[in-house]
Motif scaffolding. Structure first.
Motif, PDB file in Angstrom:
ATOM      1  N   UNK A 194       0.709  -0.936  -0.029  1.00 42.46           N
ATOM      2  CA  UNK A 194       0.361  -0.511  -0.221  1.00 42.46           C
ATOM      3  C   UNK A 194       0.738   1.478   0.667  1.00 42.46           C
ATOM      4  N   UNK A 195       0.705   2.223  -1.299  1.00 40.12           N
ATOM      5  CA  UNK A 195       1.296   3.503  -1.249  1.00 40.12           C
ATOM      6  C   UNK A 195      -0.088   4.933  -0.398  1.00 40.12           C
ATOM      7  N   UNK A 196       0.550   5.039   1.241  1.00 42.56           N
ATOM      8  CA  UNK A 196      -0.713   5.846   1.690  1.00 42.56           C
ATOM      9  C   UNK A 196       0.131   7.647   1.510  1.00 42.56           C
ATOM     10  N   UNK A 197      -0.253   8.461   1.773  1.00 43.78           N
ATOM     11  CA  UNK A 197      -0.434   9.867   0.810  1.00 43.78           C
ATOM     12  C   UNK A 197      -1.600  10.487   2.249  1.00 43.78           C
ATOM     13  N   UNK A 198      -0.390  11.444   2.561  1.00 45.07           N
ATOM     14  CA  UNK A 198      -1.514  12.840   3.527  1.00 45.07           C
ATOM     15  C   UNK A 198      -1.895  13.911   3.092  1.00 45.07           C
ATOM     16  N   UNK A 199      -2.579  14.636   2.637  1.00 45.77           N
ATOM     17  CA  UNK A 199      -3.796  15.801   1.905  1.00 45.77           C
ATOM     18  C   UNK A 199      -4.888  15.953   2.886  1.00 45.77           C
ATOM     19  N   UNK A 200      -5.456  17.131   1.411  1.00 44.99           N
ATOM     20  CA  UNK A 200      -6.475  17.402   1.551  1.00 44.99           C
ATOM     21  C   UNK A 200      -7.096  17.776   0.793  1.00 44.99           C
ATOM     22  N   UNK A 201      -8.301  18.067   0.748  1.00 50.22           N
ATOM     23  CA  UNK A 201      -9.215  17.715  -1.129  1.00 50.22           C
ATOM     24  C   UNK A 201      -9.481  19.833  -0.791  1.00 50.22           C
ATOM     25  N   UNK A 202      -8.451  20.698   0.080  1.00 52.45           N
ATOM     26  CA  UNK A 202      -8.506  22.132  -0.707  1.00 52.45           C
ATOM     27  C   UNK A 202      -7.748  22.665  -1.459  1.00 52.45           C
ATOM     28  N   UNK A 203      -6.392  21.432  -1.071  1.00 49.25           N
ATOM     29  CA  UNK A 203      -5.276  20.857  -2.150  1.00 49.25           C
ATOM     30  C   UNK A 203      -4.970  21.870  -3.077  1.00 49.25           C
ATOM     31  N   UNK A 204      -4.377  22.728  -2.942  1.00 47.71           N
ATOM     32  CA  UNK A 204      -4.653  23.340  -4.803  1.00 47.71           C
ATOM     33  C   UNK A 204      -3.820  22.889  -5.891  1.00 47.71           C
ATOM     34  N   UNK A 205      -2.170  21.814  -5.265  1.00 49.64           N
ATOM     35  CA  UNK A 205      -1.321  21.616  -6.396  1.00 49.64           C
ATOM     36  C   UNK A 205      -1.020  20.166  -5.739  1.00 49.64           C
ATOM     37  N   UNK A 210     -11.773  34.276   6.401  1.00 45.87           N
ATOM     38  CA  UNK A 210     -12.469  33.379   6.806  1.00 45.87           C
ATOM     39  C   UNK A 210     -12.250  32.211   7.719  1.00 45.87           C
ATOM     40  N   UNK A 211     -12.399  31.509   8.879  1.00 45.79           N
ATOM     41  CA  UNK A 211     -12.009  31.354   9.933  1.00 45.79           C
ATOM     42  C   UNK A 211     -11.259  29.624   8.727  1.00 45.79           C
ATOM     43  N   UNK A 212     -12.045  29.490   7.928  1.00 42.32           N
ATOM     44  CA  UNK A 212     -12.389  28.677   6.911  1.00 42.32           C
ATOM     45  C   UNK A 212     -10.948  28.315   5.448  1.00 42.32           C
ATOM     46  N   UNK A 213     -10.667  29.546   5.810  1.00 40.08           N
ATOM     47  CA  UNK A 213      -9.664  30.133   4.607  1.00 40.08           C
ATOM     48  C   UNK A 213      -8.147  30.086   4.802  1.00 40.08           C
ATOM     49  N   UNK A 214      -7.716  28.813   5.708  1.00 40.15           N
ATOM     50  CA  UNK A 214      -6.566  27.918   6.213  1.00 40.15           C
ATOM     51  C   UNK A 214      -5.745  27.604   4.721  1.00 40.15           C
ATOM     52  N   UNK A 215      -4.741  26.987   4.966  1.00 37.67           N
ATOM     53  CA  UNK A 215      -4.056  26.176   4.450  1.00 37.67           C
ATOM     54  C   UNK A 215      -3.440  24.710   4.881  1.00 37.67           C
ATOM     55  N   UNK A 216      -3.483  23.962   4.458  1.00 39.39           N
ATOM     56  CA  UNK A 216      -2.524  22.966   5.562  1.00 39.39           C
ATOM     57  C   UNK A 216      -0.620  22.596   5.342  1.00 39.39           C
ATOM     58  N   UNK A 217       0.000  22.514   5.133  1.00 39.47           N
ATOM     59  CA  UNK A 217       1.045  22.174   5.042  1.00 39.47           C
ATOM     60  C   UNK A 217       1.736  20.827   5.290  1.00 39.47           C
ATOM     61  N   UNK A 218       1.916  19.662   4.470  1.00 39.56           N
ATOM     62  CA  UNK A 218       2.216  18.056   4.679  1.00 39.56           C
ATOM     63  C   UNK A 218       3.632  18.062   4.068  1.00 39.56           C
ATOM     64  N   UNK A 219       4.039  16.926   4.338  1.00 39.21           N
ATOM     65  CA  UNK A 219       4.884  15.821   3.628  1.00 39.21           C
ATOM     66  C   UNK A 219       4.375  15.037   2.130  1.00 39.21           C
ATOM     67  N   UNK A 220       5.008  15.806   1.542  1.00 42.50           N
ATOM     68  CA  UNK A 220       4.831  15.812   0.168  1.00 42.50           C
ATOM     69  C   UNK A 220       4.849  13.609  -0.730  1.00 42.50           C
ATOM     70  N   UNK A 221       5.687  13.059   0.287  1.00 46.60           N
ATOM     71  CA  UNK A 221       5.818  11.603   0.279  1.00 46.60           C
ATOM     72  C   UNK A 221       5.155  10.535   0.259  1.00 46.60           C
ATOM     73  N   UNK A 222       5.679   9.432  -0.202  1.00 42.81           N
ATOM     74  CA  UNK A 222       4.726   8.581  -0.211  1.00 42.81           C
ATOM     75  C   UNK A 222       5.296   7.766   1.353  1.00 42.81           C
ATOM     76  N   UNK A 223       4.091   6.859   1.956  1.00 41.44           N
ATOM     77  CA  UNK A 223       4.544   6.111   2.750  1.00 41.44           C
ATOM     78  C   UNK A 223       4.252   4.955   1.697  1.00 41.44           C
ATOM     79  N   UNK A 224       5.534   3.465   2.127  1.00 40.82           N
ATOM     80  CA  UNK A 224       5.463   2.154   1.479  1.00 40.82           C
ATOM     81  C   UNK A 224       5.156   1.562   2.679  1.00 40.82           C
TER      82      UNK A 224
END
Length: 215
Positions: A73-84, A168-182
């Motif tokens: 399994x490849x695991x990727x962290x992210x979020x749906x509002x991520x722009x790129x 607005x309070x929900x106008x935040x973003x999230x920085x996260x690791x771009x690597x994939x865990x195997x």
């Protein structure tokens, strides 16, 4: 939990990065177990067990360690509002998934997308988002403490970044690791894939680790 100071999170991120660098130094060591020749997946000399975790899948069921057994399994962290980064990564992974669709379902590698934005990402939303890229992509999330523990077990990190003043309070973003865990077929942390991603190479590597050959 999102109110931790940026300094603490950056220290955690630095430690995680150093851990990945140290692991990469081990990859070429003479003591690494023999296995298939890989192009982009970097395996650790020894896979490590993950601590107990419980995530909520998009279909409403719980995802626990035992659910990840039987498939690489490849695991990727992210979020749906991520722009790129997130849509680009999931699109690349979808190309790899398409390449291994002909493999037996019982052994076919899997992709797990874990949203680290439970405030905005409901299970239904992440399920629809992940399926847009590939119908077989698993999607899950949890509360923030559970997500932090899960990410830490994979040497990955994430951090909420507030929007500009007056936003607005929900106008935040999230920085996260771009690597994939195997994760290996026993659900253990076995290695990493770092960018830039090569979908064809990922597909070949995961097929080889599964013991199958791509058509």
């Amino acid at each position: 939990m999102f109110n931790r100071s940026i300094l603490i999170v950056l220290v955690i991120a630095l430690a995680a990065g150093l851990g990945l660098v140290a692991s990469q130094r081990w990859f070429g060591s003479p003591g690494q177990p023999a296995g298939p020749e890989l192009e982009t997946v970097r395996l650790f000399p020894q896979a490590r067990e993950l601590p107990p975790f419980t995530l909520q899948q998009s279909d409403g069921t719980q995802l626990v360690p035992g659910e990840l057994h039987g498939h690489w399994t490849l695991v990727f962290l992210g979020f749906t509002h991520c722009p790129d980064v997130c849509p680009t990564t999931l699109a690349d992974l979808a190309r790899a998934q398409t390449a291994w669709e002909a493999l037996p379902e019982a052994r076919r590698p899997r992709v797990l997308f874990v949203s680290v934005d439970p405030e905005r990402d409901s299970p239904d939303r992440i399920g629809e988002y992940a399926a847009f890229f590939h119908r077989d992509t698993l999607a899950a999330t949890a509360d923030v403490p559970a997500l932090e523990a899960f990410a830490r077990s994979l040497s990955l990190v994430f951090m909420k970044v507030p929007g500009p003043d007056g936003a607005p309070d929900d106008a935040y973003t999230i920085d996260h690791s771009a690597a994939l865990a195997v994760l290996d077929a026993e659900g253990r942390m076995a290695g990493v894939v770092q960018g830039p991603l090569d979908p064809a190479a990922i597909a070949r590597d995961l097929a080889a680790l599964t013991g199958e050959a791509l058509p």
